[in-house]
Design a protein around this motif. Structure first.
Motif, PDB file in Angstrom:
ATOM      1  N   MET A  24       0.643  -1.107   0.225  1.00  0.00           N
ATOM      2  CA  MET A  24       0.013   0.312   0.077  1.00  0.00           C
ATOM      3  C   MET A  24       0.990   1.433  -0.045  1.00  0.00           C
ATOM      4  O   MET A  24       1.671   1.143   0.399  1.00  0.00           O
ATOM      5  N   TYR A  25      -0.115   2.352  -0.387  1.00  0.00           N
ATOM      6  CA  TYR A  25       0.647   3.341  -0.525  1.00  0.00           C
ATOM      7  C   TYR A  25      -0.035   4.532   0.293  1.00  0.00           C
ATOM      8  O   TYR A  25      -0.837   4.577   0.764  1.00  0.00           O
ATOM      9  N   ALA A  26       1.242   5.199   0.665  1.00  0.00           N
ATOM     10  CA  ALA A  26       0.371   7.105   1.355  1.00  0.00           C
ATOM     11  C   ALA A  26       0.620   8.078   0.243  1.00  0.00           C
ATOM     12  O   ALA A  26       2.592   8.206   0.647  1.00  0.00           O
ATOM     13  N   ILE A  27       0.329   9.512  -0.005  1.00  0.00           N
ATOM     14  CA  ILE A  27       1.304  10.305  -0.020  1.00  0.00           C
ATOM     15  C   ILE A  27       0.613  11.686   0.818  1.00  0.00           C
ATOM     16  O   ILE A  27      -0.574  11.800   1.318  1.00  0.00           O
ATOM     17  N   ALA A  28       1.358  12.402   1.697  1.00  0.00           N
ATOM     18  CA  ALA A  28       1.867  13.188   2.525  1.00  0.00           C
ATOM     19  C   ALA A  28       0.764  14.299   2.014  1.00  0.00           C
ATOM     20  O   ALA A  28       1.015  14.611   0.960  1.00  0.00           O
ATOM     21  N   LEU A  29      -0.146  15.085   2.727  1.00  0.00           N
ATOM     22  CA  LEU A  29      -0.936  16.016   2.291  1.00  0.00           C
ATOM     23  C   LEU A  29      -0.421  17.505   3.217  1.00  0.00           C
ATOM     24  O   LEU A  29      -0.995  18.541   2.584  1.00  0.00           O
ATOM     25  N   ASP A  30       0.309  17.312   3.763  1.00  0.00           N
ATOM     26  CA  ASP A  30       0.583  18.084   4.894  1.00  0.00           C
ATOM     27  C   ASP A  30       1.790  18.099   5.840  1.00  0.00           C
ATOM     28  O   ASP A  30       2.908  16.376   5.781  1.00  0.00           O
ATOM     29  N   ASP A  31       2.171  19.029   6.560  1.00  0.00           N
ATOM     30  CA  ASP A  31       3.649  18.414   7.296  1.00  0.00           C
ATOM     31  C   ASP A  31       2.986  18.280   8.862  1.00  0.00           C
ATOM     32  O   ASP A  31       3.458  18.172   9.610  1.00  0.00           O
ATOM     33  N   GLU A  32       2.275  17.741   9.027  1.00  0.00           N
ATOM     34  CA  GLU A  32       1.102  17.669  10.305  1.00  0.00           C
ATOM     35  C   GLU A  32       0.894  15.855  10.440  1.00  0.00           C
ATOM     36  O   GLU A  32       0.354  15.929  11.342  1.00  0.00           O
ATOM     37  N   GLY A  33       0.933  15.039   9.302  1.00  0.00           N
ATOM     38  CA  GLY A  33       0.377  13.416   9.227  1.00  0.00           C
ATOM     39  C   GLY A  33      -0.635  13.732   8.717  1.00  0.00           C
ATOM     40  O   GLY A  33      -1.042  11.776   8.900  1.00  0.00           O
ATOM     41  N   ALA A  34      -1.135  14.132   7.769  1.00  0.00           N
ATOM     42  CA  ALA A  34      -2.147  13.987   6.789  1.00  0.00           C
ATOM     43  C   ALA A  34      -1.748  13.426   5.651  1.00  0.00           C
ATOM     44  O   ALA A  34      -0.736  13.813   5.040  1.00  0.00           O
ATOM     45  N   GLU A  35      -2.906  12.006   5.528  1.00  0.00           N
ATOM     46  CA  GLU A  35      -2.162  11.202   4.371  1.00  0.00           C
ATOM     47  C   GLU A  35      -3.827  10.782   3.741  1.00  0.00           C
ATOM     48  O   GLU A  35      -4.410  10.492   4.211  1.00  0.00           O
ATOM     49  N   LEU A  36      -3.283  10.927   2.379  1.00  0.00           N
ATOM     50  CA  LEU A  36      -3.592  10.271   1.017  1.00  0.00           C
ATOM     51  C   LEU A  36      -3.992   8.235   0.886  1.00  0.00           C
ATOM     52  O   LEU A  36      -2.835   8.720   0.509  1.00  0.00           O
TER      53      LEU A  36
END
Length: 186
Positions: free
Chosen positions: A1-13
């Motif tokens: 699985m993959y995760a893409i960072a959405l911000d510098d606070e740990g949010a991911e897609l």
């Protein structure tokens, strides 16, 4: 699985897959009233079986290249998602959408997640036109369409019956030639 960072606070897609049905249901339970104001997802996912069925439907769409669903996680908690409700690669047209629970609102997560999804569709899948259908009263979703550089094309008057009321639906879109030039706006 993959995760893409959405911000510098740990949010991911991340992909939202059927094995996450319980987590998806818990997320819907937390945001049901807020999400359900304009999005039928809140009425479609009401128990573990309907949650699993909904996500399995998107697994089939992913496998047939006719749709996608991704979740937005913040601090390892599912707080929203973005979808290609429909995707016709042959025609080069997809309809994007989103939802978010109140705890994550106002952070720009949906806009950033939609940018990732639309980038992928345009750059990797050759989608020419991305549409956004939104209830005319859904100011937050309309603001996302604007931030994505979409153009409001018109209104489908009273075309969406939802919870005993007919709603106007605004149709927004962005075309592939305009997408790279679409700059984020506030």
């Amino acid at each position: 699985m993959y995760a893409i960072a959405l911000d510098d606070e740990g949010a991911e897609l991340r992909p939202l897959e059927p094995w996450r049905a319980r987590e998806f249901l818990e997320h819907m339970d937390r945001g049901r009233e807020f999400v359900g104001r304009f999005v039928g997802l809140a009425d479609a996912v009401t128990d573990l079986e309907s949650s699993r069925r909904f996500l399995q439907g998107y697994a089939h769409r992913t496998a047939s290249d006719t749709g996608r669903i991704h979740g937005i996680w913040s601090d390892d908690t599912l707080v929203g998602g973005v979808i290609f409700r429909t995707m016709d690669v042959g025609l080069g047209v997809a309809e994007a959408g989103c939802w978010l629970e109140p705890s994550a609102a106002g952070r720009g997560l949906v806009t950033r997640a939609c940018r990732v999804l639309i980038d992928w569709a345009v750059e990797e899948r050759g989608i020419h036109r991305v549409e956004w259908h939104v209830a005319a009263g859904n100011a937050a979703s309309i603001a996302v369409a604007r931030r994505l550089g979409m153009t409001r094309e018109g209104v489908l008057r009273e075309s969406y019956p939802y919870r005993g009321e007919r709603h106007d639906i605004e149709v927004w879109s962005v075309l592939a030639p305009d997408w790279p030039a679409a700059e984020p706006t506030s």
